[in-house]
Write an enzyme that holds these catalytic residues in place. Structure first.
Site, PDB file in Angstrom:
ATOM      1  CG  ASN A   1      -7.812  -1.962  -5.252  1.00  0.00           C
ATOM      2  OD1 ASN A   1      -6.966  -2.833  -5.058  1.00  0.00           O
ATOM      3  ND2 ASN A   1      -8.000  -0.973  -4.383  1.00  0.00           N
TER       4      ASN A   1
ATOM      5  CG  ASP B   1      -2.102   0.914   1.095  1.00  0.00           C
ATOM      6  OD1 ASP B   1      -2.357   1.403  -0.019  1.00  0.00           O
ATOM      7  OD2 ASP B   1      -2.778   1.161   2.117  1.00  0.00           O
TER       8      ASP B   1
HETATM    9  C1  IPE Z   1      -5.437  -2.732  -0.246  1.00  0.00           C
HETATM   10  O1  IPE Z   1      -5.063  -1.420  -0.420  1.00  0.00           O
HETATM   11  C2  IPE Z   1      -5.433  -3.459  -1.558  1.00  0.00           C
HETATM   12  C3  IPE Z   1      -4.144  -3.676  -2.177  1.00  0.00           C
HETATM   13  C4  IPE Z   1      -2.989  -3.385  -1.667  1.00  0.00           C
HETATM   14  C5  IPE Z   1      -4.188  -4.317  -3.460  1.00  0.00           C
HETATM   15  P1  IPE Z   1      -6.156  -0.256  -0.602  1.00  0.00           P
HETATM   16  O2  IPE Z   1      -5.408   1.010  -0.727  1.00  0.00           O
HETATM   17  O3  IPE Z   1      -7.085  -0.612  -1.691  1.00  0.00           O
HETATM   18  O4  IPE Z   1      -6.942  -0.344   0.774  1.00  0.00           O
HETATM   19  P2  IPE Z   1      -7.792   0.754   1.549  1.00  0.00           P
HETATM   20  O5  IPE Z   1      -8.731   1.354   0.567  1.00  0.00           O
HETATM   21  O6  IPE Z   1      -6.832   1.763   2.073  1.00  0.00           O
HETATM   22  O7  IPE Z   1      -8.446   0.005   2.655  1.00  0.00           O
HETATM   23  C1  IPE Z   2      -1.442   0.246  -3.358  1.00  0.00           C
HETATM   24  O1  IPE Z   2      -1.244   1.613  -3.376  1.00  0.00           O
HETATM   25  C2  IPE Z   2      -1.690  -0.337  -4.718  1.00  0.00           C
HETATM   26  C3  IPE Z   2      -3.059  -0.839  -4.910  1.00  0.00           C
HETATM   27  C4  IPE Z   2      -4.044  -0.786  -4.067  1.00  0.00           C
HETATM   28  C5  IPE Z   2      -3.329  -1.459  -6.186  1.00  0.00           C
HETATM   29  P1  IPE Z   2      -2.459   2.636  -3.402  1.00  0.00           P
HETATM   30  O2  IPE Z   2      -2.791   2.949  -4.810  1.00  0.00           O
HETATM   31  O3  IPE Z   2      -3.584   2.155  -2.569  1.00  0.00           O
HETATM   32  O4  IPE Z   2      -1.774   3.907  -2.723  1.00  0.00           O
HETATM   33  P2  IPE Z   2      -2.434   4.919  -1.696  1.00  0.00           P
HETATM   34  O5  IPE Z   2      -2.959   4.109  -0.568  1.00  0.00           O
HETATM   35  O6  IPE Z   2      -3.523   5.623  -2.433  1.00  0.00           O
HETATM   36  O7  IPE Z   2      -1.321   5.804  -1.298  1.00  0.00           O
HETATM   37 MG    MG Z   3      -4.054   2.380  -0.619  1.00  0.00          MG
END
Ligand code: IPE
Ligand code: IPE
Ligand code: MG
Length: 264
Positions: free
Chosen positions: A84, A36
């Site tokens: 997502n 994340d």
């Molecule tokens: C969790 O991260 C999913 C992945 C790393 C693929 P998100 O960024 O989607 O999770 P939330 O929205 O912060 O809970």
């Molecule tokens: C994790 O990084 C990747 C996926 C969830 C696919 P994010 O895209 O969630 O990054 P933040 O949480 O918005 O910084």
């Molecule tokens: Mg995230």
């Protein structure tokens, strides 16, 4: 120290110092990672969010190779959750393209390192071209044994539990009284894979975001403020060192060497 580790953790570096502290005989057998913080990494640099995903794929490469070299048996990466899909269409498209490119480019690394790829998550819904790559690389690496790389794509822990219940009901072979943890776990997409010993979440978020809900019942959780694109070998070693300090009791009063009820 084992010499095969010295090229990835060269003497004189911080990584090497950390590696000397790791007990290589007590490594987590299975590490799961919620990757994340890609979006925030990009935003901090004034870049579009998708640049964060590009940068995150370098971290994936490094962590896969380092885990395999250390002797971790199973590495599970959460790459795309069922939630997502809510993101802007452009970002979703870029994420799937990156995943397809990763599989297209990294198949050599998987073969060279004797790694088996296993994708979990609902296959219906995954773009056809990505699915084709998944199936190609899963088949190509099917016999590999050194480490299993599990990638969670279009994955939701709740969906996985519902799918398991559906399968059990459709098969009709297990009676209500006959259903136990082992039979149930055998119907999850992770059947045959031990539960994670260590769950790492980057970017400081203190939640599990629908990841491996059944499997993390007794997993040690490590949250680091480091954003995923900055996550490097030394952070992996830090997570492992922290794991080795934990007292895993599994409900007992003293540290136990075994997981709940002696299962592996
Ligand atoms: C969790 O991260 C999913 C992945 C790393 C693929 P998100 O960024 O989607 O999770 P939330 O929205 O912060 O809970
Ligand atoms: C994790 O990084 C990747 C996926 C969830 C696919 P994010 O895209 O969630 O990054 P933040 O949480 O918005 O910084
Ligand atoms: Mg995230």
């Amino acid at each position: 120290m084992e010499t095969h580790l010295e090229d990835l953790f060269p003497p004189g570096t911080e990584e090497h110092e950390l590696l000397l502290k790791v007990d290589l005989d007590r490594l987590p057998r299975h590490i799961a990672v919620i990757m994340d913080g890609n979006g925030r990494w990009a935003q901090q640099r004034g870049l579009p969010r998708v640049q964060g995903h590009n940068a995150g794929s370098a971290a994936v490469r490094e962590i896969v190779e380092a885990s395999a070299r250390l002797g971790i048996g199973f590495l599970t990466l959460y790459a795309f959750s069922s939630e997502n899909w809510k993101r802007p269409r452009y970002e979703v498209g870029r994420l799937w393209r990156l995943l397809r490119e990763y599989l297209g480019k990294e198949d050599g690394l998987l073969v060279e390192n004797d790694l088996r790829l296993k994708v979990i998550g609902r296959r219906e819904g995954i773009p056809a071209l990505v699915l084709k790559e998944i199936e190609r690389v899963e088949t190509l690496t099917r016999e590999n044994r050194h480490m299993t790389l599990v990638v969670a794509l279009n994955y939701s822990g709740r969906d996985e539990i519902i799918d398991a219940v559906r399968r059990i009901m459709a098969e009709g072979r297990i009676s209500a009284a006959g259903l136990d943890e082992k039979a149930f776990a055998g119907h999850l997409s992770t059947a045959g894979i031990p539960d994670p010993d260590l769950l790492v979440r980057t970017s400081g978020e203190m939640r599990v975001s629908n990841f491996l809900l059944w499997q993390i019942a007794y997993t040690e959780i490590f949250v680091t403020p480091v954003l995923w694109p900055d996550f490097r070998r030394r952070h992996l070693l830090e997570a492992i060192l922290e794991f080795q300090k934990r007292d895993r009791r599994f409900g007992d009063v003293r540290a136990a060497a075994k997981s709940p009820r002696g299962r592996t």
